[in-house]
Design a protein around this motif. Structure first.
Motif, PDB file in Angstrom:
ATOM      1  N   ASP A  70      84.014  26.949  55.235  1.00  0.00           N
ATOM      2  CA  ASP A  70      83.247  27.683  54.223  1.00  0.00           C
ATOM      3  C   ASP A  70      84.140  28.087  53.052  1.00  0.00           C
ATOM      4  N   ASN A  71      85.363  28.541  53.359  1.00  0.00           N
ATOM      5  CA  ASN A  71      86.261  29.037  52.320  1.00  0.00           C
ATOM      6  C   ASN A  71      86.850  27.934  51.459  1.00  0.00           C
ATOM      7  N   LEU A  72      86.863  26.723  51.947  1.00  0.00           N
ATOM      8  CA  LEU A  72      87.457  25.625  51.179  1.00  0.00           C
ATOM      9  C   LEU A  72      86.419  24.814  50.423  1.00  0.00           C
ATOM     10  N   ASP A  73      85.215  25.354  50.292  1.00  0.00           N
ATOM     11  CA  ASP A  73      84.151  24.710  49.531  1.00  0.00           C
ATOM     12  C   ASP A  73      84.548  24.697  48.048  1.00  0.00           C
ATOM     13  N   PRO A  74      84.715  23.511  47.447  1.00  0.00           N
ATOM     14  CA  PRO A  74      85.161  23.452  46.050  1.00  0.00           C
ATOM     15  C   PRO A  74      84.174  24.080  45.064  1.00  0.00           C
ATOM     16  N   LYS A  75      82.925  24.294  45.484  1.00  0.00           N
ATOM     17  CA  LYS A  75      81.936  24.924  44.592  1.00  0.00           C
ATOM     18  C   LYS A  75      82.157  26.436  44.486  1.00  0.00           C
ATOM     19  N   GLN A  76      82.991  26.980  45.370  1.00  0.00           N
ATOM     20  CA  GLN A  76      83.275  28.416  45.361  1.00  0.00           C
ATOM     21  C   GLN A  76      84.789  28.621  45.401  1.00  0.00           C
ATOM     22  N   PRO A  77      85.463  28.463  44.262  1.00  0.00           N
ATOM     23  CA  PRO A  77      86.927  28.471  44.239  1.00  0.00           C
ATOM     24  C   PRO A  77      87.579  29.725  44.808  1.00  0.00           C
ATOM     25  N   SER A  78      87.005  30.903  44.585  1.00  0.00           N
ATOM     26  CA  SER A  78      87.664  32.125  45.052  1.00  0.00           C
ATOM     27  C   SER A  78      87.633  32.274  46.567  1.00  0.00           C
ATOM     28  N   CYS A  79      86.786  31.525  47.230  1.00  0.00           N
ATOM     29  CA  CYS A  79      86.697  31.639  48.686  1.00  0.00           C
ATOM     30  C   CYS A  79      87.978  31.195  49.386  1.00  0.00           C
ATOM     31  N   VAL A  80      88.799  30.375  48.717  1.00  0.00           N
ATOM     32  CA  VAL A  80      90.073  29.965  49.320  1.00  0.00           C
ATOM     33  C   VAL A  80      90.932  31.191  49.619  1.00  0.00           C
ATOM     34  N   LEU A  81      90.677  32.285  48.929  1.00  0.00           N
ATOM     35  CA  LEU A  81      91.422  33.512  49.196  1.00  0.00           C
ATOM     36  C   LEU A  81      91.185  34.003  50.624  1.00  0.00           C
ATOM     37  N   GLY A  82      90.028  33.673  51.207  1.00  0.00           N
ATOM     38  CA  GLY A  82      89.757  34.036  52.599  1.00  0.00           C
ATOM     39  C   GLY A  82      90.754  33.390  53.549  1.00  0.00           C
ATOM     40  N   VAL A  83      91.080  32.133  53.296  1.00  0.00           N
ATOM     41  CA  VAL A  83      92.078  31.436  54.122  1.00  0.00           C
ATOM     42  C   VAL A  83      93.432  32.125  53.959  1.00  0.00           C
ATOM     43  N   THR A  99      99.733  49.940  54.343  1.00  0.00           N
ATOM     44  CA  THR A  99      98.529  50.251  53.568  1.00  0.00           C
ATOM     45  C   THR A  99      98.528  49.483  52.250  1.00  0.00           C
ATOM     46  N   ARG A 100      99.689  49.372  51.637  1.00  0.00           N
ATOM     47  CA  ARG A 100      99.781  48.616  50.373  1.00  0.00           C
ATOM     48  C   ARG A 100      99.452  47.140  50.601  1.00  0.00           C
ATOM     49  N   ILE A 101      99.991  46.571  51.689  1.00  0.00           N
ATOM     50  CA  ILE A 101      99.753  45.158  52.006  1.00  0.00           C
ATOM     51  C   ILE A 101      98.273  44.921  52.300  1.00  0.00           C
ATOM     52  N   THR A 102      97.715  45.702  53.210  1.00  0.00           N
ATOM     53  CA  THR A 102      96.314  45.483  53.585  1.00  0.00           C
ATOM     54  C   THR A 102      95.370  45.860  52.446  1.00  0.00           C
ATOM     55  N   GLY A 103      95.775  46.822  51.615  1.00  0.00           N
ATOM     56  CA  GLY A 103      94.961  47.178  50.441  1.00  0.00           C
ATOM     57  C   GLY A 103      94.869  46.028  49.453  1.00  0.00           C
ATOM     58  N   LEU A 104      95.995  45.363  49.210  1.00  0.00           N
ATOM     59  CA  LEU A 104      95.990  44.205  48.307  1.00  0.00           C
ATOM     60  C   LEU A 104      95.133  43.077  48.878  1.00  0.00           C
ATOM     61  N   LEU A 105      95.285  42.825  50.173  1.00  0.00           N
ATOM     62  CA  LEU A 105      94.478  41.765  50.793  1.00  0.00           C
ATOM     63  C   LEU A 105      92.991  42.113  50.737  1.00  0.00           C
ATOM     64  N   THR A 106      92.670  43.377  50.934  1.00  0.00           N
ATOM     65  CA  THR A 106      91.272  43.812  50.834  1.00  0.00           C
ATOM     66  C   THR A 106      90.758  43.606  49.411  1.00  0.00           C
ATOM     67  N   ALA A 107      91.576  43.942  48.425  1.00  0.00           N
ATOM     68  CA  ALA A 107      91.179  43.727  47.023  1.00  0.00           C
ATOM     69  C   ALA A 107      90.966  42.238  46.745  1.00  0.00           C
ATOM     70  N   LEU A 108      91.825  41.386  47.311  1.00  0.00           N
ATOM     71  CA  LEU A 108      91.661  39.938  47.117  1.00  0.00           C
ATOM     72  C   LEU A 108      90.341  39.442  47.706  1.00  0.00           C
ATOM     73  N   SER A 109      89.858  40.102  48.747  1.00  0.00           N
ATOM     74  CA  SER A 109      88.591  39.677  49.359  1.00  0.00           C
ATOM     75  C   SER A 109      87.405  39.917  48.429  1.00  0.00           C
ATOM     76  N   ARG A 110      87.620  40.661  47.365  1.00  0.00           N
ATOM     77  CA  ARG A 110      86.543  40.977  46.411  1.00  0.00           C
ATOM     78  C   ARG A 110      86.677  40.223  45.082  1.00  0.00           C
ATOM     79  N   VAL A 111      87.671  39.334  44.985  1.00  0.00           N
ATOM     80  CA  VAL A 111      87.898  38.590  43.739  1.00  0.00           C
ATOM     81  C   VAL A 111      86.803  37.537  43.561  1.00  0.00           C
ATOM     82  N   SER A 112      86.240  37.502  42.369  1.00  0.00           N
ATOM     83  CA  SER A 112      85.188  36.531  42.047  1.00  0.00           C
ATOM     84  C   SER A 112      85.797  35.231  41.552  1.00  0.00           C
ATOM     85  N   ASP A 113      84.967  34.208  41.447  1.00  0.00           N
ATOM     86  CA  ASP A 113      85.428  32.922  40.916  1.00  0.00           C
ATOM     87  C   ASP A 113      85.987  33.099  39.507  1.00  0.00           C
TER      88      ASP A 113
END
Length: 158
Positions: free
Chosen positions: A86-99, A125-139
């Motif tokens: 699902d995350n490597l679907d080229p139609k949704q570029p930001s989903c690669v961040l999930g991987v 907290t800084r590490i997991t906070g950044l990763l959490t923020a990346l989970s919200r990045v749009s295309d």
């Protein structure tokens, strides 16, 4: 976690049951997230954020057994492969961040097992906070970041 002197079959059943429960917990955490975009990634962050305090299980023994007998981790392997597809679907570029998020959390989890004192709470907290923020990045946001990286020449030379 394991009964002292338990036969390998019993240990394998315990490990498989823990991994199946982990997969169910990931599902519960994702379903409870009010924002469905990136919810599975944030669930992964929560579930793997601290091997020392996140679980009653012996994480080192769990990892060693699962590595030695990967068939016991089939449910987690299947979940990760489904999410990867699902995350490597080229139609949704930001989903690669999930991987990237899941790989980073896997690394943090193993790091915790090897050295529980590597990161202080503030750093974790800084590490997991950044990763959490990346989970919200749009295309669009990812596209802007990639353009900025390209414009600065970063990542284009080997």
């Amino acid at each position: 976690m394991f009964r002292p002197g338990a036969p390998i079959e019993e240990i394998e059943q315990d490990v498989e049951a823990m991994i199946i429960e982990l997969v169910h917990e990931l599902g519960r955490l994702a379903e409870a997230d009010p924002d469905p975009i990136g919810a599975q990634d944030r669930a992964y962050i929560k579930a793997f954020s601290d091997a020392g305090t996140n679980s009653e299980t012996d994480q080192g023994a769990l990892l060693a057994t699962a590595v030695a007998r990967p068939n016991l981790a089939e449910s987690l392997i299947y979940l990760n492969r489904r999410l990867d597809r699902d995350n490597l679907d080229p139609k949704q570029p930001s989903c690669v961040l999930g991987v990237i998020i899941r790989l980073a959390m896997d690394g943090l989890w193993v790091s915790d097992i090897l050295d529980a004192t590597r990161f202080e709470a503030r750093e974790r907290t800084r590490i997991t906070g950044l990763l959490t923020a990346l989970s919200r990045v749009s295309d669009g946001q990812l596209g802007t970041m990639l353009k900025a990286i390209e414009a600065n020449g970063a990542g284009t030379k080997g």
